[in-house]
Structures are given as C-alpha cells and as structure tokens.
Write a protein that holds these residues in place. Structure first.
Motif, short mmCIF file in Angstrom:
data_model
loop_
_atom_site.label_atom_id
_atom_site.label_comp_id
_atom_site.label_asym_id
_atom_site.label_seq_id
_atom_site.Cartn_x
_atom_site.Cartn_y
_atom_site.Cartn_z
N LEU A 137 -97.42 -38.72 54.39
CA LEU A 137 -96.46 -38.50 53.31
C LEU A 137 -95.17 -37.84 53.80
O LEU A 137 -94.08 -38.25 53.41
CB LEU A 137 -97.09 -37.67 52.20
N GLU A 138 -95.26 -36.85 54.66
CA GLU A 138 -94.07 -36.15 55.15
C GLU A 138 -93.13 -37.11 55.89
O GLU A 138 -91.92 -37.12 55.64
CB GLU A 138 -94.48 -35.00 56.07
N THR A 139 -93.69 -37.94 56.75
CA THR A 139 -92.87 -38.91 57.49
C THR A 139 -92.28 -39.95 56.56
O THR A 139 -91.11 -40.31 56.68
CB THR A 139 -93.71 -39.58 58.60
N ALA A 140 -93.09 -40.42 55.61
CA ALA A 140 -92.61 -41.41 54.64
C ALA A 140 -91.43 -40.86 53.83
O ALA A 140 -90.43 -41.55 53.61
CB ALA A 140 -93.74 -41.84 53.71
N MET A 141 -91.54 -39.61 53.40
CA MET A 141 -90.46 -39.01 52.61
C MET A 141 -89.19 -38.83 53.45
O MET A 141 -88.08 -39.10 52.97
CB MET A 141 -90.92 -37.67 52.03
N SER A 142 -89.35 -38.41 54.68
CA SER A 142 -88.20 -38.23 55.56
C SER A 142 -87.49 -39.55 55.84
O SER A 142 -86.27 -39.65 55.74
CB SER A 142 -88.66 -37.58 56.88
N LEU A 143 -88.27 -40.57 56.17
CA LEU A 143 -87.69 -41.88 56.46
C LEU A 143 -87.07 -42.49 55.20
O LEU A 143 -85.99 -43.08 55.26
CB LEU A 143 -88.76 -42.81 57.03
#
Length: 157
Positions: free
Chosen positions: A84-90
């Motif tokens: 989730l953290e990577t998805a939100m950042s990207l």
C-alpha cells in the motif's frame, strides 16, 4: 532471473532488481504438482494501480522502470502489484504528471492444492513487457548489470 528453494533468497534478488529499476515478481511453483498459492503478505495485501485516459507507452515512460503498464479492459493496469505505501507513493507521482490513477486491491489467486508435488521453487522474473522488443531491451540491460536471463511468455511454471 532465478529459481530458489528458499523464499528469502528470491526476495533478496527481487529487492536488488527493484533497486535497479526493474519491475519484478516472484511466483511459487512446484515440479510435478499444482502451482503453490502465493503466501499472505504481512503488509496487508497487494495493491494494483489502474489508470484511465492514457496509453501504456505514456504510463511506462512516467513509471521510469518502477512497473510495467498493460492495457486491460477499461484502462491500463500497472504490474507488479505493490504494498500500500508504495502504491500510494507511485500513485501520487503519477497524478502529479496528470494521470487519472485509482488504487485497487490486487485480485488474489484462488488457492490450489499441491498434490504429490515436488519441492517448491520461488521463481524471480522481470516484466512483463508490452512487446518482444522492449523485453529484449530489458534483458540486455539486465545482462549488462550481471544478471543473465532468457525471455519467456506467460507466467512461471
């Protein structure tokens, strides 16, 4: 890129390749048996980026190697799924570039029994790519960085 009996070894190679900007996935397979269900992620699952109103080439250019855009019904899906953290950042980065992005839970594969199978291997693979030319280009970049490999079509088996 590699097949490992120990999942931690597959994860280490995947982390290294992601650090070099390649879209990486790990598949668990067994010889002589059925595919192994993917292990549950402690991070709460995987998330898929879905983009509308653009083209795969435009999205791939904006991703800068952090994933691969693939045309699907209704828009474009970015692979591989992310925590989730990577998805939100990207997603935030893509939105700043003018893309319409939605984060969706990645669909989990239905668990399959392993009947009479052999050892389970954790296969690390890079891709997918929208065409063979781009796949060959990525393979050349990987080889230049000391990661020999080969091209295949479809999921690891």
């Amino acid at each position: 890129m590699g097949a490992f009996l120990e999942q931690k070894n597959a994860e280490a190679l995947a982390k290294q390749l992601r650090g070099e900007g390649f879209p990486v996935q790990i598949s668990a397979v067994t010889r002589g048996g059925a595919p192994v269900p993917a292990p549950a992620k402690a991070s709460g699952g995987q998330n898929q980026l879905f983009i509308t109103g653009s083209t795969p080439d435009a999205v791939n250019a904006a991703l800068k190697g952090k994933g691969t855009a693939q045309a699907v019904k209704g828009g474009i899906q970015v692979n591989p799924p992310f925590d989730l953290e990577t998805a939100m950042s990207l997603s935030s980065s893509l939105k700043k570039d003018g893309f319409k992005v939605v984060i969706q839970r990645a669909k989990a594969a239905a668990p399959k029994a392993v009947a009479g199978g052999g050892p389970t291997y954790h296969v690390v693979w890079v891709g997918g790519y929208p065409d063979r030319t781009k796949a060959q280009q990525a393979r050349g970049e990987l080889e230049a960085k000391g990661h020999p490999g080969f091209l295949t079509q479809g999921v690891a088996r």
